[in-house]
Design a protein around this motif. Sequence first.
Motif, PDB file in Angstrom:
ATOM      1  N   ALA A  73      -3.953  -4.759   1.590  1.00 48.11           N
ATOM      2  CA  ALA A  73      -3.898  -6.106   1.624  1.00 48.11           C
ATOM      3  C   ALA A  73      -4.470  -7.006   0.651  1.00 48.11           C
ATOM      4  N   GLN A  74      -5.744  -6.355   0.034  1.00 50.30           N
ATOM      5  CA  GLN A  74      -6.335  -6.878  -0.995  1.00 50.30           C
ATOM      6  C   GLN A  74      -5.508  -6.896  -2.498  1.00 50.30           C
ATOM      7  N   ILE A  75      -5.114  -5.490  -2.478  1.00 47.83           N
ATOM      8  CA  ILE A  75      -4.140  -5.369  -3.741  1.00 47.83           C
ATOM      9  C   ILE A  75      -2.847  -6.302  -3.809  1.00 47.83           C
ATOM     10  N   GLU A  76      -2.142  -6.304  -2.632  1.00 44.01           N
ATOM     11  CA  GLU A  76      -1.257  -7.255  -2.383  1.00 44.01           C
ATOM     12  C   GLU A  76      -1.538  -8.789  -2.620  1.00 44.01           C
ATOM     13  N   ALA A  77      -2.519  -9.313  -1.985  1.00 46.00           N
ATOM     14  CA  ALA A  77      -2.862 -10.664  -2.191  1.00 46.00           C
ATOM     15  C   ALA A  77      -3.499 -10.955  -3.777  1.00 46.00           C
ATOM     16  N   ALA A  78      -3.823  -9.961  -4.502  1.00 45.00           N
ATOM     17  CA  ALA A  78      -4.216 -10.117  -5.715  1.00 45.00           C
ATOM     18  C   ALA A  78      -2.853 -10.013  -6.709  1.00 45.00           C
ATOM     19  N   GLY A  79      -1.935  -9.876  -6.318  1.00 46.77           N
ATOM     20  CA  GLY A  79      -0.513  -9.646  -7.033  1.00 46.77           C
ATOM     21  C   GLY A  79      -0.116  -8.391  -7.524  1.00 46.77           C
ATOM     22  N   GLY A  80      -0.836  -7.483  -6.659  1.00 43.63           N
ATOM     23  CA  GLY A  80      -0.657  -6.060  -7.287  1.00 43.63           C
ATOM     24  C   GLY A  80      -1.760  -5.429  -8.103  1.00 43.63           C
ATOM     25  N   ASP A 115     -12.639  10.921   9.045  1.00 40.02           N
ATOM     26  CA  ASP A 115     -13.503  10.008   8.383  1.00 40.02           C
ATOM     27  C   ASP A 115     -13.042   8.843   9.420  1.00 40.02           C
ATOM     28  N   PRO A 116     -13.522   8.455  10.467  1.00 36.39           N
ATOM     29  CA  PRO A 116     -13.209   7.224  11.319  1.00 36.39           C
ATOM     30  C   PRO A 116     -13.257   5.962  10.749  1.00 36.39           C
ATOM     31  N   GLY A 117     -12.193   5.189  10.957  1.00 36.93           N
ATOM     32  CA  GLY A 117     -12.080   3.827  10.239  1.00 36.93           C
ATOM     33  C   GLY A 117     -11.171   3.861   9.026  1.00 36.93           C
ATOM     34  N   SER A 118     -10.965   5.024   8.618  1.00 35.14           N
ATOM     35  CA  SER A 118     -10.338   4.995   7.291  1.00 35.14           C
ATOM     36  C   SER A 118      -8.981   4.485   7.161  1.00 35.14           C
ATOM     37  N   TYR A 119      -8.238   4.560   8.253  1.00 28.23           N
ATOM     38  CA  TYR A 119      -6.902   4.028   8.361  1.00 28.23           C
ATOM     39  C   TYR A 119      -7.120   2.556   8.131  1.00 28.23           C
ATOM     40  N   GLN A 120      -7.971   1.824   8.722  1.00 33.56           N
ATOM     41  CA  GLN A 120      -8.313   0.412   8.829  1.00 33.56           C
ATOM     42  C   GLN A 120      -8.626  -0.079   7.439  1.00 33.56           C
ATOM     43  N   ARG A 121      -9.648   0.842   6.830  1.00 31.03           N
ATOM     44  CA  ARG A 121      -9.936   0.451   5.245  1.00 31.03           C
ATOM     45  C   ARG A 121      -8.994   0.532   4.272  1.00 31.03           C
TER      46      ARG A 121
END
Length: 110
Positions: free
Chosen positions: A82-89, A70-76
């Motif tokens: 990053a989204q989870i971390e930015a939302a505080g977990g 699935d090309p691009g899966s690592y970046q996704r």
Amino acid sequence: MATPVPLPHPPQIPAADPEALRAALPAALREEFDAEWVQVLDRAKQSHSLREIHDLLSKWQHTAAMEIRDPGSYQRLLEKAAQIEAAGGRSTAVSIEDMRALIQQRLQAG
């Protein structure tokens, strides 16, 4: 009688070898692999242990296989982290104690 449809061949997983992994990775990930490779080699020289090298090759073997499927899966994956971390977990996360209790419940009901 219907003619059987051949199953697609699964993608080839690269060997846990630096050269094979570099060849299987997209250019952007190759740079990241190279940077980690240099760091791990330096640490291995100091520690006289190959464990970190084996761990790194295993990690990148999985990453390369994921990218082949699935090309691009690592970046996704990185973006989602990053989204989870930015939302505080994760707001839907379950504590390890709750998970163990749930497993125990299911085992007893079983």
